[in-house]
Design a protein around this motif. Structure first.
Motif, short mmCIF file in Angstrom:
data_model
loop_
_atom_site.label_atom_id
_atom_site.label_comp_id
_atom_site.label_asym_id
_atom_site.label_seq_id
_atom_site.Cartn_x
_atom_site.Cartn_y
_atom_site.Cartn_z
N MET A 63 -9.08 -3.83 -11.30
CA MET A 63 -8.04 -2.53 -11.43
C MET A 63 -8.82 -1.66 -10.10
SD MET A 63 -5.74 -0.94 -12.46
CE MET A 63 -5.40 0.73 -12.99
N GLU A 64 -10.21 -1.67 -9.93
CA GLU A 64 -10.75 -0.87 -8.80
C GLU A 64 -10.03 -1.51 -7.45
OE1 GLU A 64 -15.04 -0.58 -8.68
OE2 GLU A 64 -15.03 -0.35 -10.87
N LYS A 65 -9.79 -2.86 -7.32
CA LYS A 65 -9.69 -3.23 -5.99
C LYS A 65 -7.96 -2.62 -5.80
CE LYS A 65 -12.46 -7.23 -5.53
NZ LYS A 65 -12.71 -8.67 -5.35
N THR A 66 -7.31 -2.73 -6.88
CA THR A 66 -5.92 -2.38 -6.61
C THR A 66 -5.69 -1.03 -6.36
OG1 THR A 66 -5.33 -4.07 -8.34
CG2 THR A 66 -3.60 -2.29 -7.88
N THR A 67 -6.84 -0.16 -7.05
CA THR A 67 -6.87 1.41 -6.71
C THR A 67 -7.09 1.46 -5.07
OG1 THR A 67 -7.39 1.99 -8.86
CG2 THR A 67 -7.99 3.57 -7.20
N TRP A 68 -8.12 0.89 -4.69
CA TRP A 68 -8.65 0.95 -3.28
C TRP A 68 -7.45 0.38 -2.51
CZ3 TRP A 68 -8.57 -1.99 1.23
CH2 TRP A 68 -9.44 -1.76 2.07
N VAL A 69 -6.54 -0.64 -2.84
CA VAL A 69 -5.48 -0.98 -1.93
C VAL A 69 -4.65 0.32 -1.76
CG1 VAL A 69 -3.57 -2.47 -1.69
CG2 VAL A 69 -5.86 -3.32 -2.19
N LEU A 70 -4.26 0.94 -2.94
CA LEU A 70 -3.26 1.95 -3.10
C LEU A 70 -3.53 3.10 -2.27
CD1 LEU A 70 -0.38 3.09 -3.95
CD2 LEU A 70 -1.78 3.47 -6.11
N ILE A 71 -4.78 3.49 -2.10
CA ILE A 71 -5.49 4.51 -1.48
C ILE A 71 -5.42 4.33 -0.07
CG2 ILE A 71 -7.71 5.66 -1.16
CD1 ILE A 71 -8.13 5.60 -4.05
N ASN A 72 -5.72 2.98 0.17
CA ASN A 72 -5.73 2.64 1.64
C ASN A 72 -4.15 2.92 2.40
OD1 ASN A 72 -5.17 -0.05 3.76
ND2 ASN A 72 -7.18 1.11 3.97
N LEU A 73 -3.33 2.55 1.47
CA LEU A 73 -1.80 2.39 1.89
C LEU A 73 -1.50 4.01 1.85
CD1 LEU A 73 -0.26 -0.66 -0.14
CD2 LEU A 73 -1.04 -0.48 2.19
N LEU A 74 -1.86 4.68 1.24
CA LEU A 74 -1.66 6.07 1.31
C LEU A 74 -2.17 6.70 2.30
CD1 LEU A 74 -1.91 7.10 -2.36
CD2 LEU A 74 0.07 6.94 -1.43
N PHE A 98 -7.81 -8.32 -1.32
CA PHE A 98 -7.82 -8.11 -2.58
C PHE A 98 -6.75 -8.44 -3.58
CE2 PHE A 98 -10.93 -4.06 -1.81
CZ PHE A 98 -11.92 -5.03 -1.66
N ILE A 99 -5.47 -8.27 -2.94
CA ILE A 99 -4.06 -8.16 -3.72
C ILE A 99 -4.28 -9.92 -3.99
CG2 ILE A 99 -1.77 -8.36 -3.69
CD1 ILE A 99 -3.28 -5.72 -4.32
N ALA A 100 -4.37 -10.97 -2.80
CA ALA A 100 -4.17 -12.29 -3.20
C ALA A 100 -5.34 -12.71 -4.12
CB ALA A 100 -4.62 -13.01 -1.67
N THR A 101 -6.45 -12.17 -4.15
CA THR A 101 -7.54 -12.91 -4.95
C THR A 101 -7.06 -12.44 -6.57
OG1 THR A 101 -8.70 -10.73 -5.02
CG2 THR A 101 -9.43 -12.54 -3.44
N GLN A 102 -6.01 -11.35 -6.77
CA GLN A 102 -5.64 -10.77 -7.91
C GLN A 102 -4.23 -11.88 -8.21
OE1 GLN A 102 -6.27 -6.91 -9.16
NE2 GLN A 102 -6.38 -6.79 -6.87
N GLY A 103 -3.80 -12.79 -7.56
CA GLY A 103 -2.67 -13.47 -7.64
C GLY A 103 -1.32 -12.98 -7.31
N GLY A 104 -1.53 -12.01 -6.34
CA GLY A 104 -0.59 -11.27 -5.88
C GLY A 104 -0.28 -11.34 -4.25
N ARG A 105 0.77 -10.60 -3.73
CA ARG A 105 1.01 -10.61 -2.23
C ARG A 105 1.20 -9.27 -1.66
NH1 ARG A 105 6.28 -11.31 -0.03
NH2 ARG A 105 7.80 -10.96 -1.31
N LEU A 106 0.91 -9.06 -0.64
CA LEU A 106 1.08 -7.68 0.04
C LEU A 106 1.90 -8.07 1.44
CD1 LEU A 106 0.27 -4.89 0.76
CD2 LEU A 106 -1.98 -5.66 1.74
N TRP A 107 2.69 -7.10 1.67
CA TRP A 107 3.66 -7.27 3.03
C TRP A 107 4.14 -5.78 3.11
CZ3 TRP A 107 5.50 -8.13 -2.01
CH2 TRP A 107 6.57 -7.44 -2.22
N VAL A 108 4.60 -5.82 4.50
CA VAL A 108 5.49 -4.84 5.17
C VAL A 108 6.88 -4.74 5.41
CG1 VAL A 108 4.68 -5.08 7.65
CG2 VAL A 108 4.78 -2.88 6.70
#
Length: 110
Positions: free
Chosen positions: A1-12, A82-92
């Motif tokens: 959860m902490e990694k996901t929060t960090w990702v969201l803060i970075n994107l914001l 971070f997203i990949a290690t949780q089984g997800g993906r990130l794109w633009v």
């Protein structure tokens, strides 16, 4: 959860950094099957299609017309890891002049 929060803060933070003063940002989250998709949309300068994958590489920086070059070039690379290690993906999704939408999908855990 902490990694996901960090990702969201970075994107914001990136959306704030690259959007004109006073512009709105849109943050969305929706369940799609057994996954959740989160998106952060800004109204900044946008990113040319040929740079969509490059921006996720370590130390990648794209000069913008104002000369602002951003941070170290590590944030999006780390976010994608971070997203990949949780089984997800990130794109633009972006085009020059139309702003950018950064999205990530993660499996919903029970």
């Amino acid at each position: 959860m902490e990694k996901t929060t960090w990702v969201l803060i970075n994107l914001l933070a990136n959306a704030i950094r690259y959007s004109p003063t006073g512009e709105t940002m849109t943050v969305r989250a929706e369940a799609i099957g057994q996954q959740v998709q989160v998106s952060v949309q800004d109204h900044g300068p946008g990113i040319a299609a040929e740079h969509h994958e490059r921006i996720f590489q370590r130390f990648a920086q794209l000069p913008d017309p104002s000369g602002y070059r951003g941070g170290s070039g590590l944030g999006l690379s780390i976010a994608r890891e971070f997203i990949a290690t949780q089984g997800g993906r990130l794109w633009v999704e972006s085009e020059l002049g139309t702003g950018s939408t950064f999205c990530f999908m993660l499996p919903i855990s029970n």
